[in-house]
Motif scaffolding. Structure first.
Motif, PDB file in Angstrom:
ATOM      1  N   ILE A 186       0.812  -1.231   0.000  1.00 27.65           N
ATOM      2  CA  ILE A 186       0.000   0.000   0.000  1.00 27.65           C
ATOM      3  C   ILE A 186       0.842   1.278   0.000  1.00 27.65           C
ATOM      4  O   ILE A 186       0.328   2.358   0.277  1.00 27.65           O
ATOM      5  N   ASP A 187       2.134   1.187  -0.302  1.00 30.37           N
ATOM      6  CA  ASP A 187       3.023   2.364  -0.280  1.00 30.37           C
ATOM      7  C   ASP A 187       2.924   3.120   1.040  1.00 30.37           C
ATOM      8  O   ASP A 187       2.845   4.351   1.079  1.00 30.37           O
ATOM      9  N   PHE A 188       2.947   2.388   2.140  1.00 25.73           N
ATOM     10  CA  PHE A 188       2.710   2.946   3.464  1.00 25.73           C
ATOM     11  C   PHE A 188       3.646   4.113   3.799  1.00 25.73           C
ATOM     12  O   PHE A 188       3.195   5.205   4.136  1.00 25.73           O
ATOM     13  N   SER A 189       4.953   3.895   3.728  1.00 25.27           N
ATOM     14  CA  SER A 189       5.911   4.932   4.134  1.00 25.27           C
ATOM     15  C   SER A 189       5.775   6.184   3.275  1.00 25.27           C
ATOM     16  O   SER A 189       5.832   7.306   3.784  1.00 25.27           O
ATOM     17  N   VAL A 190       5.559   5.999   1.987  1.00 24.00           N
ATOM     18  CA  VAL A 190       5.387   7.136   1.077  1.00 24.00           C
ATOM     19  C   VAL A 190       4.139   7.933   1.444  1.00 24.00           C
ATOM     20  O   VAL A 190       4.167   9.159   1.532  1.00 24.00           O
ATOM     21  N   LYS A 191       3.041   7.231   1.701  1.00 25.55           N
ATOM     22  CA  LYS A 191       1.785   7.911   2.036  1.00 25.55           C
ATOM     23  C   LYS A 191       1.870   8.616   3.390  1.00 25.55           C
ATOM     24  O   LYS A 191       1.368   9.728   3.534  1.00 25.55           O
ATOM     25  N   VAL A 192       2.511   7.986   4.364  1.00 23.83           N
ATOM     26  CA  VAL A 192       2.658   8.615   5.686  1.00 23.83           C
ATOM     27  C   VAL A 192       3.537   9.856   5.568  1.00 23.83           C
ATOM     28  O   VAL A 192       3.231  10.899   6.143  1.00 23.83           O
TER      29      VAL A 192
END
Length: 145
Positions: free
Chosen positions: A83-89
């Motif tokens: 879910i591209d977590f680090s990028v979104k956060v």
């Protein structure tokens, strides 16, 4: 590993992304338990060493990831892949910082207008208070840089 905590998130996760994440986690050394509480879905991803917790709000067609408590680096890598977590956060953090800076800038502008008005009235006490307030706002604004 240190604990990763994010609350007050609002990350959209499709059902397909959630299925991919669950499949990837189950391929690893983890088990999953989920439950519902007060309209939220709580997904516990755990093994004998750690318990990670993700909290979602269900919407029509997608889930909204609103809270994360992670103790496992491999899980962060899985979230990044699915879910591209680090990028979104990171992007949310940048957006929040920009919003905060804009708000502070508006407050500075309002104080400057009031300072001008108080100078015309020659109100020394209010002028000093406004100068102190402007100094505080400037420090806050600098902290956002």
């Amino acid at each position: 590993m240190k604990t990763i905590n994010f609350s007050d998130l609002s990350l959209e996760v499709t059902k397909k992304q959630l299925h991919s994440m669950v499949a990837t986690v189950l391929e690893g050394n983890y088990q999953i338990f989920w439950g519902f509480s007060k309209g939220k879905m709580i997904l516990n991803i755990y093994n004998k060493d750690v318990n990670n917790k993700l909290t979602f709000i269900r919407h029509k067609g997608f889930l909204e990831l609103v809270d994360v408590h992670i103790l496992s680096q491999p899980l962060i890598q899985t979230l990044d892949t699915c879910i591209d977590f680090s990028v979104k956060v990171y992007q949310k953090s940048v957006d929040n910082n920009k919003t905060k800076k804009d708000f502070i800038y508006q407050e500075i502008d309002d104080c400057l207008l009031e300072l001008h008005r108080q100078k015309k009235l020659n109100n020394v006490t209010n002028i000093e208070k406004l100068k102190m307030k402007l100094a505080e706002l400037y420090e806050e604004w600098q902290a956002c840089q």
